[in-house]
Design a protein around this motif. Structure first.
Motif, mmCIF file in Angstrom:
data_model
loop_
_atom_site.group_PDB
_atom_site.id
_atom_site.type_symbol
_atom_site.label_atom_id
_atom_site.label_comp_id
_atom_site.label_asym_id
_atom_site.label_seq_id
_atom_site.Cartn_x
_atom_site.Cartn_y
_atom_site.Cartn_z
ATOM 1 N N CYS A 1 1.120 4.278 -3.061
ATOM 2 C CA CYS A 1 0.924 5.487 -2.678
ATOM 3 C C CYS A 1 2.101 6.414 -3.370
ATOM 4 O O CYS A 1 1.880 7.417 -3.898
ATOM 5 C CB CYS A 1 0.698 5.820 -1.463
ATOM 6 S SG CYS A 1 -0.899 5.482 -1.050
ATOM 7 N N VAL B 1 -6.217 2.820 0.392
ATOM 8 C CA VAL B 1 -5.527 2.932 -0.780
ATOM 9 C C VAL B 1 -6.598 3.138 -1.920
ATOM 10 O O VAL B 1 -6.587 3.900 -2.775
ATOM 11 C CB VAL B 1 -4.613 1.856 -1.328
ATOM 12 C CG1 VAL B 1 -4.094 1.738 -2.739
ATOM 13 C CG2 VAL B 1 -3.649 1.501 -0.154
ATOM 14 N N GLY C 1 -6.312 -0.844 -3.467
ATOM 15 C CA GLY C 1 -5.820 -1.337 -2.364
ATOM 16 C C GLY C 1 -6.561 -2.955 -2.496
ATOM 17 O O GLY C 1 -5.678 -3.774 -2.049
ATOM 18 N N PHE D 1 -5.868 -1.325 5.172
ATOM 19 C CA PHE D 1 -4.880 -0.777 4.290
ATOM 20 C C PHE D 1 -5.695 -0.547 2.819
ATOM 21 O O PHE D 1 -5.480 0.347 2.254
ATOM 22 C CB PHE D 1 -3.878 -1.889 4.474
ATOM 23 C CG PHE D 1 -2.955 -1.835 5.472
ATOM 24 C CD1 PHE D 1 -2.049 -0.674 5.823
ATOM 25 C CD2 PHE D 1 -2.985 -2.847 6.631
ATOM 26 C CE1 PHE D 1 -1.295 -0.642 6.852
ATOM 27 C CE2 PHE D 1 -2.498 -2.766 7.453
ATOM 28 C CZ PHE D 1 -1.434 -1.752 7.732
ATOM 29 N N ARG D 2 -6.268 -1.566 2.566
ATOM 30 C CA ARG D 2 -6.758 -1.502 1.233
ATOM 31 C C ARG D 2 -7.925 -0.598 0.773
ATOM 32 O O ARG D 2 -7.928 0.203 -0.093
ATOM 33 C CB ARG D 2 -7.457 -2.990 0.624
ATOM 34 C CG ARG D 2 -8.660 -3.699 1.299
ATOM 35 C CD ARG D 2 -8.698 -5.005 0.852
ATOM 36 N NE ARG D 2 -10.200 -5.648 1.112
ATOM 37 C CZ ARG D 2 -10.316 -6.343 2.067
ATOM 38 N NH1 ARG D 2 -9.302 -7.173 2.699
ATOM 39 N NH2 ARG D 2 -11.429 -6.695 2.407
ATOM 40 N N SER E 1 0.758 -1.125 0.177
ATOM 41 C CA SER E 1 -0.046 -0.191 -0.016
ATOM 42 C C SER E 1 0.914 1.164 0.172
ATOM 43 O O SER E 1 0.558 2.242 -0.562
ATOM 44 C CB SER E 1 -0.942 -0.060 1.183
ATOM 45 O OG SER E 1 -1.636 -1.166 1.247
#
Ligand code: ASP
Length: 408
Positions: A227, A380, A299, A376-377, A223
């Motif tokens: 970014c 993102v 993500g 996290f996903r 992730s």
């Protein structure tokens, strides 16, 4: 107790019980507890075809009418969404390829070896086109179902407005129904996860824990890399916004996404911040961001790359180049069909695993830590929508500026 905590508790409990029970009790557990896990897996499988079919149609029809401007914005947006998503899966694969999560659990491999030989790319292309879509659905052959859904979705946008509205509403409601069924199934997840993991822990002992931590590490590293390598250049070169300003402007929405695990839930804040903090136009954000919350899930794509490799490692399956290309392809489409709600990516992961004939039992391992991966996903996912919006917005502004000059 909320569901994700329950699932996490089931994971911990299965580890504790599995360690206490040890390999001696494996025959009893395999006979009486493991089938409960199979029921859970079957319930998830039950929803794959309906949810993919309905949500993809909703995704395509949400592109709406066909004015030239909308067409241009849609084309740019979709192209960027697809490219960034494909890059995300590749990053997921690359990070997981380096860290190789799941190697410690290879003992599971004997239980479920890969059955068929992987088809060639040309075979995949030919097989993607359904001769009989109902038969493809019955066999849960996902790729032909996707192609069929894409055709139906595009065709719906081309019929008269009344028919279009009726069908869009119908498939929208049908997709909602699918998500409701999935929420019901997910209520059973703590038991399913416990029943699926218990035999694994009994067989493997404490070494079962390390691979799960490495999956989380892969998702987190993937992730951050995505970014830095994709969104920073997109925002600065494409959108004319410095990365620092971009991520600072995004921070509030990113935090909300991290805690709620829902792109759809974060959408209002994301739109407001994109307009107010990053100065993007209302016109572009009001189209690009809702579309992104529906179809752009970078993500989730990273997660699919990481988890596919993880599960392949756990089951001792070697993924060849054609498998990897197939995962990039199905993963990109699966992430388009993923709803922006917590846990949706886990269901779509089943589709990716199925496309390369990996055992769905691997989902149980991921399910226990899915909430952490989801944090996290989703972060993102929503950041990617705004990065693309910044590029589209700048392109539209330039075009508007040029048009003004011509008129002058
Ligand atoms: N929770 C994610 C989102 O809302 C979707 C997923 O589960 O991958 O963006």
């Amino acid at each position: 107790m909320n569901l994700s905590i329950q699932i996490f508790a089931a994971l911990i409990l299965s580890v504790i019980c599995g360690l206490i029970a040890g390999p001696d009790n494996l025959p009893f557990i395999t006979k009486w507890i493991a089938p409960i896990g199979t029921i859970f897996i079957n319930l998830i499988k039950m929803m794959i075809v309906p949810v993919v079919f309905c949500s993809l149609i909703v995704g395509v029809t949400s592109l709406g009418g066909d004015s030239r401007k909308l067409g241009r914005i849609s084309a740019r947006t979709i192209l960027l969404y697809l490219i960034t998503t494909a890059i995300a899966i590749i990053i997921g694969f690359a990070v997981a390829g380096l860290i190789q999560p799941g190697h410690g659990l290879e003992a599971m491999g004997k239980a479920a070896p890969k059955i068929k030989e992987a088809p060639t790319i040309m075979q995949v292309l030919v097989n993607m086109v359904p001769t009989n879509p109902i038969a493809s659905m019955a066999k849960a052959d996902i790729l032909p179902v996707i192609i069929f859904a894409l055709f139906i979705g595009v065709a719906i946008t081309k019929i008269d407005q009344h028919g279009n509205q009726v069908l869009t509403n119908f498939f929208g409601a049908a997709a909602e129904v699918c998500y409701n069924v999935i929420s019901m199934v997910m209520k059973f997840a703590p038991y399913g996860v416990f029943a699926l993991l218990l035999p694994v822990v009994c067989k493997n002992g404490p070494k079962v824990l390390l691979p799960l931590l490495s999956v989380i590490a892969c998702a987190a590293i993937g992730s951050v890399l995505h970014c830095l390598l994709v969104y920073s250049p997109l925002a600065s070169f494409g959108g004319g916004i410095s990365p620092i300003k971009f991520f600072r402007g995004m921070s509030e929405a990113m935090m909300l996404a991290f805690t709620t695990c829902s792109s759809s839930g974060t959408l209002p804040v994301n739109m407001k911040n994109a307009q107010e903090k990053l100065g993007l136009s209302r016109e572009v954000t009001s189209f690009v961001l809702p579309l992104g919350a529906t179809i752009n899930m970078d993500g989730t794509a990273i997660y699919m790359g990481v988890c596919t490799l993880f599960i392949a490692n756990v089951f001792g399956v070697h993924l060849g180049m054609s498998d990897i290309i197939l995962v990039i392809f199905t993963g990109t489409l699966a992430s388009i069909g993923t709803a922006g709600v917590p846990g949706a990516g886990l269901i779509m992961l089943a589709m990716v695993l199925q496309s390369v004939q990996l055992p769905l039992e691997g989902l149980a391992l991921v399910a226990g830590i899915d909430r952490v991966l989801d944090m996290f996903r989703t972060t993102v996912n929503i950041t990617g929508d705004v990065a693309v919006a910044s590029v589209v917005d700048r392109a539209e502004r330039k075009l508007a500026g040029e048009n003004k000059q011509i008129i002058k």
